[in-house]
Design an enzyme around this catalytic site. Structure first.
Site, short mmCIF file in Angstrom:
data_model
loop_
_atom_site.label_atom_id
_atom_site.label_comp_id
_atom_site.label_asym_id
_atom_site.label_seq_id
_atom_site.Cartn_x
_atom_site.Cartn_y
_atom_site.Cartn_z
CD GLU A 271 -0.91 8.91 7.91
OE1 GLU A 271 -1.30 8.11 8.80
OE2 GLU A 271 0.15 9.53 8.00
CE LYS B 167 -0.87 -1.79 6.12
NZ LYS B 167 -2.11 -1.00 6.21
CD GLU C 227 -2.72 -0.97 2.65
OE1 GLU C 227 -2.34 -0.21 3.55
OE2 GLU C 227 -3.67 -1.75 2.78
CE LYS D 213 8.50 2.05 10.81
NZ LYS D 213 8.19 3.04 11.82
NE ARG E 116 -2.69 4.07 12.57
CZ ARG E 116 -1.99 2.96 12.64
NH1 ARG E 116 -0.72 3.01 12.97
NH2 ARG E 116 -2.55 1.80 12.40
CE LYS F 80 5.36 4.72 6.98
NZ LYS F 80 4.96 6.03 7.43
CD GLU G 67 6.88 8.86 6.10
OE1 GLU G 67 7.83 9.09 6.84
OE2 GLU G 67 5.83 8.31 6.50
P1 ATP Z 1 5.78 4.37 14.58
O1 ATP Z 1 4.31 4.47 14.34
O2 ATP Z 1 6.39 3.24 13.84
O3 ATP Z 1 6.19 4.55 15.98
P2 ATP Z 1 5.74 6.77 13.26
O4 ATP Z 1 4.57 7.24 14.04
O5 ATP Z 1 6.86 7.73 13.02
O6 ATP Z 1 6.42 5.56 13.91
P3 ATP Z 1 5.92 5.65 10.71
O7 ATP Z 1 7.13 4.91 11.08
O8 ATP Z 1 6.09 6.75 9.76
O9 ATP Z 1 5.16 6.19 11.94
O10 ATP Z 1 4.87 4.57 10.09
C1 ATP Z 1 3.65 4.23 10.55
C2 ATP Z 1 2.58 5.26 10.20
O11 ATP Z 1 2.36 5.36 8.80
C3 ATP Z 1 1.21 4.87 10.72
O12 ATP Z 1 1.08 5.17 12.08
C4 ATP Z 1 0.27 5.67 9.83
O13 ATP Z 1 0.04 6.93 10.42
C5 ATP Z 1 1.05 5.89 8.56
N1 ATP Z 1 0.49 5.25 7.35
C6 ATP Z 1 0.39 5.85 6.15
N2 ATP Z 1 -0.11 5.03 5.23
C7 ATP Z 1 -0.38 3.85 5.84
C8 ATP Z 1 -0.91 2.61 5.41
N3 ATP Z 1 -1.26 2.39 4.14
N4 ATP Z 1 -1.03 1.62 6.33
C9 ATP Z 1 -0.66 1.82 7.62
N5 ATP Z 1 -0.14 2.98 8.09
C10 ATP Z 1 0.00 4.00 7.22
#
Ligand code: ATP
Length: 636
Positions: free
Chosen positions: A338, A442, A283, A461, A290, A285, A437
């Site tokens: 998101e 998954k 997917e 990720k 969130r 990102k 990003e």
């Molecule tokens: P973490 O949540 O790992 O502590 P973080 O808050 O900095 O770190 P990221 O590492 O950037 O987050 O990655 C997870 C975040 O990516 C999720 O919490 C969500 O907000 C965002 N995200 C964006 N697109 C998706 C997607 N398709 N599926 C799941 N999460 C997604």
């Protein structure tokens, strides 16, 4: 009980002294099993003698006054507490301050000073229930004379305190108990106490009992992750027992569950290796915030952040637009999404920096400047039924069936299924071009349930930064600042950052940072940090006191910043993850660069010591160490 805890009459209220005695026992050890045993014994007594007080006991252990997502916090300012201690002891605020400077902890000072104070007519002993009730009242006081009213209430509690009670009361009021009692240990002790309250379990052979206790802890943690509300879980546990708890306490719209988190991976090949024999989906990102969106049967909509903060006031436009995005007959749901900044004219995603300029409070839908589009990637509950136990394939199919895409308002996360590395690479490139990003990869069918609160290996990720050879970013707490000179006169020139050690409940310095800030960042940060200035470092800050490193100004743990680093090194001066990589030395970031403020993370949600000490979150692979003068460097 062999370790000298306090007993009380069955049927009567749990004395606060009994809880504080347990805190003292826990405070005196660092052994996990010992801590668990002390707390389990106490909670079991509560279940047997005063079950109605169990919820209050748990809240005081957690140092909370209600469910976390309700956002009511204690954290009374130090100056108010000093005044209250001064009043209760008959000493001047100045001398209390001096004691704190010497002893480092107002709780300890309050206990020592309180001991000397004699009262003619001692008030009745405090109970756990009465203390929690007063703490809640204090947290609810607002308005003009709130300070005096708060001091008055704190003073009343302090006057009724005995023995070690002032110490823990003050620490509770400060918002930090600091006895090494993490929520996971509390959940485990609660589960063990709940299971052991059944005489059959108590009488079991050791092996069988251990299995029952471990099962009970797993069940309770699972239930809590889906419905993080002790007010509901504990009464159900007392009535139905732990094994039946999942039947009575289920995920429900209106109560934000802890989101599932992802593991970093270094490359697409790494992803393919990990998911060699399973079906998976890729997917986009999205790079925004969130948003867990809830619709309850009454028609009310709530939007919750990554850390369960209610964002409905920040996103009235999402709340308003929601009725158009689900099909008729859809009565309730929980969506994982998101929220991303959206350019309505060009019909495209805008970078995160644009979203971060959006106001957080008092937003009116009509005058929203930064438009957002919601990208939904999961459906966790639909029409009265939790879906967390279903496969992602099923959840996605329901998402597609019941929701409607509205351009620029609501869309499903873009996805594709392929095992071909080139196809995935092309998809990733498109994602990056589209201001995303990177990718989230998954599992789709086997082992693809939604795992609330877990950093799961079933979600990987892949960020563009990792591919460029950079590691993951760190989310660090700002604990101090250095006065700016030259061009930075009038603002802070650099800052001291720390990671959080959950086990020791302390913030450990990890680097000094002065790069990555624009002039306007520095002005804003100066203004937003100033209210959090404290006169001296907290006793739970670990840093090196030296002319080069000791900050000019200290802050209470509040602000969390995302920071990029070129490398990690074992440091002679910083303390992050001390004991994990080197017995006595900590880890520090090399060439740290400010990326952004993480408004959606609390200080305790900063990157933790365990993450700094292992390669998982970091994405740096420091496998072997190379000795260097003045320290040990990691090789990438
Ligand atoms: P973490 O949540 O790992 O502590 P973080 O808050 O900095 O770190 P990221 O590492 O950037 O987050 O990655 C997870 C975040 O990516 C999720 O919490 C969500 O907000 C965002 N995200 C964006 N697109 C998706 C997607 N398709 N599926 C799941 N999460 C997604």
């Amino acid at each position: 009980m062999s370790h000298g805890s306090l007993k009380w009459k069955p049927g009567s209220a749990v004395p606060y002294a009994a809880l504080c005695k347990t805190f003292e026992l826990i405070d005196a050890t660092t052994k996990r099993l010992q801590i668990l045993a002390y707390l389990t014994t106490f909670l079991k007594q509560v279940i047997e003698r005063s079950p109605d007080d169990l919820v209050a006991c748990i809240y005081l252990c957690l140092n909370r006054i209600g469910p976390e997502y309700e956002g009511k916090e204690l954290g009374i300012g130090e100056s108010i507490l000093i005044k209250a201690v001064a009043q209760a002891t008959g000493l001047s605020a100045q001398s209390i301050k001096q004691d704190v400077a010497e002893q480092g902890d107002l709780g300890t000072v309050a206990q020592a000073r309180r001991g000397h104070q004699k009262t003619m007519f001692p008030p009745p002993p405090l109970t756990v229930a009465s203390v929690l009730k007063t703490l809640r009242e204090i947290a609810n006081i607002t308005g003009q004379s709130s300070q005096a009213l708060k001091i008055n209430k704190i003073n009343k509690l302090l006057v009724a305190c005995k023995d070690n009670e002032p110490k823990y009361l003050i620490r509770s009021l400060e918002g930090k108990l600091r006895i090494g009692l993490a929520e996971q240990s509390i959940l485990q002790a609660l589960a063990h106490a709940g299971a052991l309250a059944d005489p059959k379990v108590e009488k079991m052979g050791e092996e069988k009992r251990a299995a029952v206790l471990s099962e009970a802890a797993a069940t309770l943690k699972h239930v809590y992750n889906e419905l993080p509300n002790y007010d509901e879980i504990i009464p159900a546990m007392l009535t139905h027992g732990i094994p039946a708890l999942p039947l009575h306490c289920k995920l429900r719209p209106g109560v934000p569950l802890k989101p599932m988190l992802a593991h970093p991976t270094k490359s697409l090949l790494d992803v393919l290796n990990r998911f060699e024999n399973v079906e998976f989906t890729c997917e986009y990102k999205y790079d925004g915030e969130r948003a867990q969106i809830h619709l309850i049967e009454s028609g009310d909509v709530m939007v919750y952040s990554r850390n369960s903060e209610n964002l409905s006031v920040k996103y009235p436009d999402i709340v308003e637009a929601l009725p158009q995005v689900f099909k008729q007959g859809t009565k309730s749901f929980v969506l994982d999404c998101e929220a991303v900044a959206w350019d309505r004219e060009k019909q495209c995603i805008l970078p995160f920096q644009v979203l971060s300029t959006r106001k957080r409070k008092d937003v009116q839908a009509a005058d929203v400047q930064v438009q957002v589009c919601v990208f939904a990637f999961d459906l966790l509950y639909l029409n009265g039924k939790p879906l967390t136990g279903e496969t992602l394939q099923t959840r996605r199919a329901l998402l597609i069936e019941h929701f409607i895409e509205v351009p620029g308002v609501f869309a499903l996360a873009k996805h594709m299924e392929s095992k071909d590395v080139e196809e995935i690479q092309t998809f990733l490139d498109e994602a990056v071009v589209g201001n995303c990003e990177g990718l989230m990869v998954k599992t789709l069918t086997t082992t693809s349930t939604y795992e609330p609160s877990k950093r799961s290996r079933n979600w990987l990720k892949v960020k563009k930064d990792y591919l460029a050879g950079l590691g993951d970013t760190f989310d660090l707490c700002v604990i101090g600042a250095y006065v700016g000179r030259g061009k930075r006169t009038g603002v802070y020139g650099a800052f001291l950052l720390a990671c959080y050690d959950e086990e020791r409940e302390e913030w450990q310095s990890i680097c000094k940072i002065g790069t990555g800030f624009t002039e306007s960042d520095l002005t804003t940060l100066h203004a937003t940090l100033t209210p959090h200035i404290i006169p001296s470092p907290r006793s739970y800050y670990r840093y090196t006191d030296s002319p080069n490193l000791t900050p000019d100004v200290w802050f209470a743990p509040h602000a969390v910043w995302e920071v990029k680093a070129a490398d990690l090194s074992v440091s002679p001066v910083h303390h992050a993850a001390v004991g994990l990589v080197d017995r006595n030395k900590g880890v520090s970031l090399r060439f740290p660069r400010f990326v952004r403020v993480r408004e959606d993370k609390k200080a305790e949600e900063a990157t933790n010591a365990g993450q700094v000490g292992c390669e998982n979150v970091v994405g740096f692979c420091f496998v072997c160490f190379v000795e260097e003068a003045g320290g040990v460097e990691f090789e990438q």
